[in-house]
Design a protein around this motif. Structure first.
Motif, PDB file in Angstrom:
ATOM      1  N   GLU A   3     -94.251 -27.920  -3.091  1.00 20.55           N
ATOM      2  CA  GLU A   3     -95.613 -27.383  -3.226  1.00 20.55           C
ATOM      3  C   GLU A   3     -95.701 -26.447  -4.421  1.00 20.55           C
ATOM      4  OE1 GLU A   3     -99.544 -27.002  -2.612  1.00 20.55           O
ATOM      5  OE2 GLU A   3     -98.202 -28.353  -1.524  1.00 20.55           O
ATOM      6  N   SER A   4     -94.691 -25.586  -4.578  1.00 21.18           N
ATOM      7  CA  SER A   4     -94.660 -24.674  -5.720  1.00 21.18           C
ATOM      8  C   SER A   4     -94.596 -25.455  -7.029  1.00 21.18           C
ATOM      9  CB  SER A   4     -93.452 -23.750  -5.595  1.00 21.18           C
ATOM     10  OG  SER A   4     -93.305 -22.965  -6.745  1.00 21.18           O
TER      11      SER A   4
ATOM     12  N   ASP B  25     -87.411 -30.245   6.650  1.00 17.09           N
ATOM     13  CA  ASP B  25     -86.903 -29.281   5.677  1.00 17.09           C
ATOM     14  C   ASP B  25     -88.062 -28.473   5.097  1.00 17.09           C
ATOM     15  OD1 ASP B  25     -85.451 -27.850   3.865  1.00 17.09           O
ATOM     16  OD2 ASP B  25     -84.539 -29.576   2.878  1.00 17.09           O
ATOM     17  N   PRO B  26     -88.441 -27.369   5.756  1.00 15.17           N
ATOM     18  CA  PRO B  26     -89.569 -26.577   5.273  1.00 15.17           C
ATOM     19  C   PRO B  26     -89.328 -25.954   3.891  1.00 15.17           C
ATOM     20  CG  PRO B  26     -88.766 -25.735   7.391  1.00 15.17           C
ATOM     21  CD  PRO B  26     -87.914 -26.879   7.000  1.00 15.17           C
ATOM     22  N   ARG B  27     -88.048 -25.633   3.580  1.00 13.17           N
ATOM     23  CA  ARG B  27     -87.763 -25.069   2.251  1.00 13.17           C
ATOM     24  C   ARG B  27     -88.056 -26.081   1.150  1.00 13.17           C
ATOM     25  NH1 ARG B  27     -82.002 -22.615   1.599  1.00 13.17           N
ATOM     26  NH2 ARG B  27     -82.728 -22.318  -0.518  1.00 13.17           N
ATOM     27  N   LEU B  28     -87.655 -27.318   1.383  1.00 13.69           N
ATOM     28  CA  LEU B  28     -87.933 -28.368   0.407  1.00 13.69           C
ATOM     29  C   LEU B  28     -89.441 -28.546   0.232  1.00 13.69           C
ATOM     30  CD1 LEU B  28     -87.076 -30.694  -1.454  1.00 13.69           C
ATOM     31  CD2 LEU B  28     -87.046 -32.163   0.573  1.00 13.69           C
TER      32      LEU B  28
ATOM     33  N   ALA C  37     -91.747 -26.315   0.652  1.00 13.39           N
ATOM     34  CA  ALA C  37     -92.276 -25.165  -0.093  1.00 13.39           C
ATOM     35  C   ALA C  37     -91.955 -25.297  -1.579  1.00 13.39           C
ATOM     36  CB  ALA C  37     -91.695 -23.873   0.466  1.00 13.39           C
ATOM     37  N   ARG C  38     -90.751 -25.758  -1.890  1.00 12.59           N
ATOM     38  CA  ARG C  38     -90.388 -25.942  -3.305  1.00 12.59           C
ATOM     39  C   ARG C  38     -91.257 -26.999  -3.968  1.00 12.59           C
ATOM     40  NH1 ARG C  38     -83.797 -25.917  -3.412  1.00 12.59           N
ATOM     41  NH2 ARG C  38     -83.534 -23.692  -3.069  1.00 12.59           N
TER      42      ARG C  38
ATOM     43  N   THR D 243     -91.870 -32.071   5.964  1.00 12.86           N
ATOM     44  CA  THR D 243     -92.175 -30.669   6.225  1.00 12.86           C
ATOM     45  C   THR D 243     -91.485 -30.192   7.492  1.00 12.86           C
ATOM     46  OG1 THR D 243     -94.316 -30.938   5.144  1.00 12.86           O
ATOM     47  CG2 THR D 243     -94.052 -29.008   6.533  1.00 12.86           C
TER      48      THR D 243
END
Length: 96
Positions: free
Chosen positions: A30-31, A22-25, A27-28, A19
């Motif tokens: 989690e989605s 790479d916060p984008r990873l 978030a993906r 986390t």
């Protein structure tokens, strides 16, 4: 099978590290996890015979039928419009 406390602690550390890196990873992922959980819930309701969100559950076949019927209606509407336009042009070309 349950995780040991050491394994859970290590997984939490890995999760925090990912986390932070790479916060984008994160978030993906989690989605993705949320979508998988929703799909599993729908499958369980479908197996139990419940419809879920607003009506009976539709499988891939039902969705395919809806799409095919929609495309047929669109094609019929386009054909009708062409016929109307051609008739109008033919009627306009007639001398009165």
């Amino acid at each position: 099978m349950a995780w040991s406390q050491d394994e859970e602690r290590m997984l939490l550390q890995i999760e925090r590290h990912l986390t932070d890196e790479d916060p984008r990873l994160a978030a993906r992922l989690e989605s993705f996890n949320e979508r998988v959980q929703r799909q599993e819930g729908r499958r369980r309701r479908r197996v139990r015979g419940e419809g879920g969100e607003g009506g009976p559950a539709r499988g891939p076949r039902g969705t395919t039928v809806v799409i095919v019927v929609s495309w047929m209606l669109i094609a019929i509407l386009i054909a009708m419009l062409l016929v109307l336009v051609l008739r109008h042009e033919a009627a306009a070309a007639l001398p009165l």
